[in-house]
Design a protein around this motif. Structure first.
Motif, PDB file in Angstrom:
ATOM      1  N   TRP A  86      20.719 -15.515   1.153  1.00  0.00           N
ATOM      2  CA  TRP A  86      21.042 -14.456   2.117  1.00  0.00           C
ATOM      3  C   TRP A  86      20.580 -13.122   1.554  1.00  0.00           C
ATOM      4  CZ3 TRP A  86      24.117 -10.734  -0.098  1.00  0.00           C
ATOM      5  CH2 TRP A  86      24.880 -11.116  -1.205  1.00  0.00           C
ATOM      6  N   ASN A  87      20.455 -12.142   2.460  1.00  0.00           N
ATOM      7  CA  ASN A  87      20.307 -10.761   2.008  1.00  0.00           C
ATOM      8  C   ASN A  87      21.020  -9.821   2.950  1.00  0.00           C
ATOM      9  OD1 ASN A  87      18.504  -9.344   3.927  1.00  0.00           O
ATOM     10  ND2 ASN A  87      16.817 -10.577   3.098  1.00  0.00           N
TER      11      ASN A  87
ATOM     12  N   ARG B 205      31.351   0.733   5.525  1.00  0.00           N
ATOM     13  CA  ARG B 205      30.291   1.232   4.652  1.00  0.00           C
ATOM     14  C   ARG B 205      29.050   1.650   5.434  1.00  0.00           C
ATOM     15  NH1 ARG B 205      29.168  -3.450   0.576  1.00  0.00           N
ATOM     16  NH2 ARG B 205      27.351  -2.101   0.245  1.00  0.00           N
ATOM     17  N   GLY B 206      28.899   1.149   6.664  1.00  0.00           N
ATOM     18  CA  GLY B 206      27.713   1.459   7.457  1.00  0.00           C
ATOM     19  C   GLY B 206      27.305   0.264   8.296  1.00  0.00           C
ATOM     20  N   ARG B 207      26.067   0.304   8.770  1.00  0.00           N
ATOM     21  CA  ARG B 207      25.546  -0.748   9.632  1.00  0.00           C
ATOM     22  C   ARG B 207      24.431  -1.478   8.880  1.00  0.00           C
ATOM     23  NH1 ARG B 207      23.048   0.242  15.712  1.00  0.00           N
ATOM     24  NH2 ARG B 207      22.984  -1.947  16.387  1.00  0.00           N
ATOM     25  N   TYR B 208      24.476  -2.817   8.912  1.00  0.00           N
ATOM     26  CA  TYR B 208      23.568  -3.603   8.093  1.00  0.00           C
ATOM     27  C   TYR B 208      22.967  -4.763   8.891  1.00  0.00           C
ATOM     28  CZ  TYR B 208      25.729  -1.093   4.250  1.00  0.00           C
ATOM     29  OH  TYR B 208      26.181  -0.102   3.419  1.00  0.00           O
ATOM     30  N   ALA B 209      21.765  -5.162   8.448  1.00  0.00           N
ATOM     31  CA  ALA B 209      21.175  -6.426   8.882  1.00  0.00           C
ATOM     32  C   ALA B 209      21.480  -7.468   7.813  1.00  0.00           C
ATOM     33  CB  ALA B 209      19.673  -6.277   9.055  1.00  0.00           C
ATOM     34  N   VAL B 210      21.983  -8.604   8.235  1.00  0.00           N
ATOM     35  CA  VAL B 210      22.272  -9.712   7.321  1.00  0.00           C
ATOM     36  C   VAL B 210      21.398 -10.891   7.732  1.00  0.00           C
ATOM     37  CG1 VAL B 210      24.001 -11.350   6.510  1.00  0.00           C
ATOM     38  CG2 VAL B 210      24.642  -8.963   6.936  1.00  0.00           C
TER      39      VAL B 210
ATOM     40  N   LEU C 107      31.328 -16.567   3.353  1.00  0.00           N
ATOM     41  CA  LEU C 107      32.406 -15.766   2.782  1.00  0.00           C
ATOM     42  C   LEU C 107      31.889 -14.692   1.834  1.00  0.00           C
ATOM     43  CD1 LEU C 107      35.176 -18.430   2.072  1.00  0.00           C
ATOM     44  CD2 LEU C 107      35.205 -16.601   3.782  1.00  0.00           C
ATOM     45  N   VAL C 108      30.827 -14.987   1.083  1.00  0.00           N
ATOM     46  CA  VAL C 108      30.317 -14.008   0.125  1.00  0.00           C
ATOM     47  C   VAL C 108      29.840 -12.740   0.833  1.00  0.00           C
ATOM     48  CG1 VAL C 108      28.000 -15.048   0.124  1.00  0.00           C
ATOM     49  CG2 VAL C 108      28.752 -13.665  -1.821  1.00  0.00           C
ATOM     50  N   VAL C 109      29.266 -12.902   2.028  1.00  0.00           N
ATOM     51  CA  VAL C 109      28.812 -11.745   2.804  1.00  0.00           C
ATOM     52  C   VAL C 109      30.000 -11.031   3.434  1.00  0.00           C
ATOM     53  CG1 VAL C 109      27.470 -11.017   4.814  1.00  0.00           C
ATOM     54  CG2 VAL C 109      26.535 -12.724   3.230  1.00  0.00           C
TER      55      VAL C 109
ATOM     56  N   MET D 156      33.062  -6.712   4.623  1.00  0.00           N
ATOM     57  CA  MET D 156      34.296  -6.576   5.404  1.00  0.00           C
ATOM     58  C   MET D 156      33.972  -6.033   6.804  1.00  0.00           C
ATOM     59  SD  MET D 156      37.094  -5.178   2.697  1.00  0.00           S
ATOM     60  CE  MET D 156      37.031  -5.620   0.978  1.00  0.00           C
ATOM     61  N   PRO D 157      33.280  -6.812   7.632  1.00  0.00           N
ATOM     62  CA  PRO D 157      32.791  -6.319   8.916  1.00  0.00           C
ATOM     63  C   PRO D 157      33.904  -5.867   9.859  1.00  0.00           C
ATOM     64  CG  PRO D 157      31.769  -8.406   8.329  1.00  0.00           C
ATOM     65  CD  PRO D 157      32.896  -8.200   7.382  1.00  0.00           C
ATOM     66  N   THR D 158      33.608  -4.795  10.586  1.00  0.00           N
ATOM     67  CA  THR D 158      34.468  -4.380  11.699  1.00  0.00           C
ATOM     68  C   THR D 158      33.916  -4.904  13.017  1.00  0.00           C
ATOM     69  OG1 THR D 158      33.255  -2.289  11.867  1.00  0.00           O
ATOM     70  CG2 THR D 158      35.237  -2.305  10.503  1.00  0.00           C
ATOM     71  N   ALA D 159      32.622  -5.253  13.027  1.00  0.00           N
ATOM     72  CA  ALA D 159      31.975  -5.858  14.191  1.00  0.00           C
ATOM     73  C   ALA D 159      30.740  -6.602  13.695  1.00  0.00           C
ATOM     74  CB  ALA D 159      31.576  -4.797  15.214  1.00  0.00           C
ATOM     75  N   GLN D 160      30.409  -7.684  14.380  1.00  0.00           N
ATOM     76  CA  GLN D 160      29.231  -8.454  14.002  1.00  0.00           C
ATOM     77  C   GLN D 160      28.637  -9.109  15.236  1.00  0.00           C
ATOM     78  OE1 GLN D 160      31.643 -10.819  11.225  1.00  0.00           O
ATOM     79  NE2 GLN D 160      30.990 -12.654  12.343  1.00  0.00           N
ATOM     80  N   ARG D 161      27.301  -9.163  15.258  1.00  0.00           N
ATOM     81  CA  ARG D 161      26.597  -9.702  16.425  1.00  0.00           C
ATOM     82  C   ARG D 161      25.409 -10.533  15.938  1.00  0.00           C
ATOM     83  NH1 ARG D 161      22.107  -7.551  19.394  1.00  0.00           N
ATOM     84  NH2 ARG D 161      22.122  -5.738  17.990  1.00  0.00           N
ATOM     85  N   LEU D 162      25.318 -11.767  16.420  1.00  0.00           N
ATOM     86  CA  LEU D 162      24.186 -12.617  16.085  1.00  0.00           C
ATOM     87  C   LEU D 162      22.972 -12.142  16.878  1.00  0.00           C
ATOM     88  CD1 LEU D 162      23.129 -15.144  14.594  1.00  0.00           C
ATOM     89  CD2 LEU D 162      23.794 -16.480  16.606  1.00  0.00           C
ATOM     90  N   VAL D 163      21.926 -11.734  16.172  1.00  0.00           N
ATOM     91  CA  VAL D 163      20.730 -11.192  16.808  1.00  0.00           C
ATOM     92  C   VAL D 163      19.667 -12.263  17.001  1.00  0.00           C
ATOM     93  CG1 VAL D 163      18.859  -9.509  16.542  1.00  0.00           C
ATOM     94  CG2 VAL D 163      21.168  -8.916  15.827  1.00  0.00           C
ATOM     95  N   LEU D 164      19.531 -13.139  16.034  1.00  0.00           N
ATOM     96  CA  LEU D 164      18.457 -14.130  16.052  1.00  0.00           C
ATOM     97  C   LEU D 164      18.943 -15.421  15.423  1.00  0.00           C
ATOM     98  CD1 LEU D 164      15.368 -14.576  16.573  1.00  0.00           C
ATOM     99  CD2 LEU D 164      15.000 -13.853  14.215  1.00  0.00           C
ATOM    100  N   ASN D 165      18.636 -16.537  16.056  1.00  0.00           N
ATOM    101  CA  ASN D 165      18.968 -17.854  15.512  1.00  0.00           C
ATOM    102  C   ASN D 165      17.784 -18.761  15.793  1.00  0.00           C
ATOM    103  OD1 ASN D 165      20.218 -20.113  14.472  1.00  0.00           O
ATOM    104  ND2 ASN D 165      21.490 -20.479  16.272  1.00  0.00           N
TER     105      ASN D 165
END
Length: 277
Positions: A91-92, A39-44, A10-12, A17-26
């Motif tokens: 997290w970052n 706000r832009g595109r980010y790596a979390v 929730l903190v992230v 406030m994502p408009t889209a999100q995709r799991l890249v690596l697990n």
């Protein structure tokens, strides 16, 4: 503990406030997300501890790695960096870097075609490492996947193991080596002897040479069985079981020098850049 279900805390979500999100690596101890927001595109990155198994010891440091990387990026003056804690670890959030990594970009070179590795790509990787070394830091985990070749410049990512400045004690942890394919002999020897090592700029040079070699040819710098335990792999590196560097042109000779056993015999990152340019 078992791996948590990969989902953004929730903190992230509140921060982006994502408009889209995709799991890249697990993978063991880490998940990475590609997140788009207004706000832009980010790596979390999310980190959590890894429980011991029959094959692997416990890895508690993976829970701290995202916050440690966030602290390093902040010290280096990177903008739009945030980091903190969540239920299972840390997290970052950092800007997303678009582009193929070095290994994927040089896939045609490994396909047996007439395509040869281009020195300008290698120079882009060198320039990214120059920027870090000039600030007094060593990366500690140089590998092909950590060079993102963007449309304007190459980015060096994944700085969770970097050394060179203050990191908050609560997020710090000892350096116990990296992906063995790219470990310099002195790093492998120290890990075998004491369980820890100290990343250095000279070891980064070795790792860059090994990264260029495997990306261009598909071959590791040192020969050992694919399924060998890590101590066996490290001993092969210490014993100097080097493969010949078969890369055409000046780049091949440069990689050979970068893979010198003795740290003092390797060129500096500035020497490498001067040769390539």
């Amino acid at each position: 503990m078992s791996s948590p279900t990969p989902e953004l805390p929730l903190v992230v979500l509140d921060a982006l406030m994502p408009t889209a999100q995709r799991l890249v690596l697990n993978r063991r101890g880490s998940t990475v997300w590609d997140v788009e927001s207004h706000r832009g595109r980010y790596a979390v990155k999310l980190g959590y501890p890894v429980a011991a198994t029959a094959e692997w010891p416990a890895q508690p440091w993976t829970a701290l790695a995202p916050a440690r990387e966030g602290a390093v990026l902040h010290r280096l003056g990177s903008e739009e960096i945030a980091y903190g804690e969540w239920e299972h670890g840390t997290w970052n959030i950092q800007p997303w870097q678009e582009g193929p990594d070095l290994y994927r970009l040089w896939e045609p070179c490994r396909a047996g075609s007439s395509v040869t590795p281009h020195a300008s790509v290698a120079l882009g990787c060198v320039e990214a490492l120059v920027e870090l070394h000039a600030k007094g830091w060593a990366h500690g985990d140089v590998q092909p996947a950590h060079f993102i070749v963007g449309p304007e410049r190459t980015h060096l990512i994944d700085l969770a193991l970097a050394r060179g400045g203050h990191v908050p004690a609560g997020y710090d942890f000892p350096f116990r080596g990296c992906l063995v394919h790219y470990e310099a002999p002195e790093i492998a020897r120290s890990v075998l002897t004491t369980g820890e090592a100290e990343p250095t700029q000279a070891a980064d040079i070795y790792a860059l040479g090994a990264s260029l070699l495997i990306s261009a040819t598909g071959w590791r710098a040192v020969e050992y069985p694919d399924d060998a335990p890590r101590p066996v792999q490290r001993q092969a590196i210490v014993d100097g079981r080097r493969r010949p560097v078969i890369v055409p042109g000046e780049l091949g000779g440069l990689i050979e020098a970068m893979l010198s056993t003795a740290p003092e015999e390797r060129p500096t990152i500035y020497d490498v850049g001067q040769t390539l340019s």
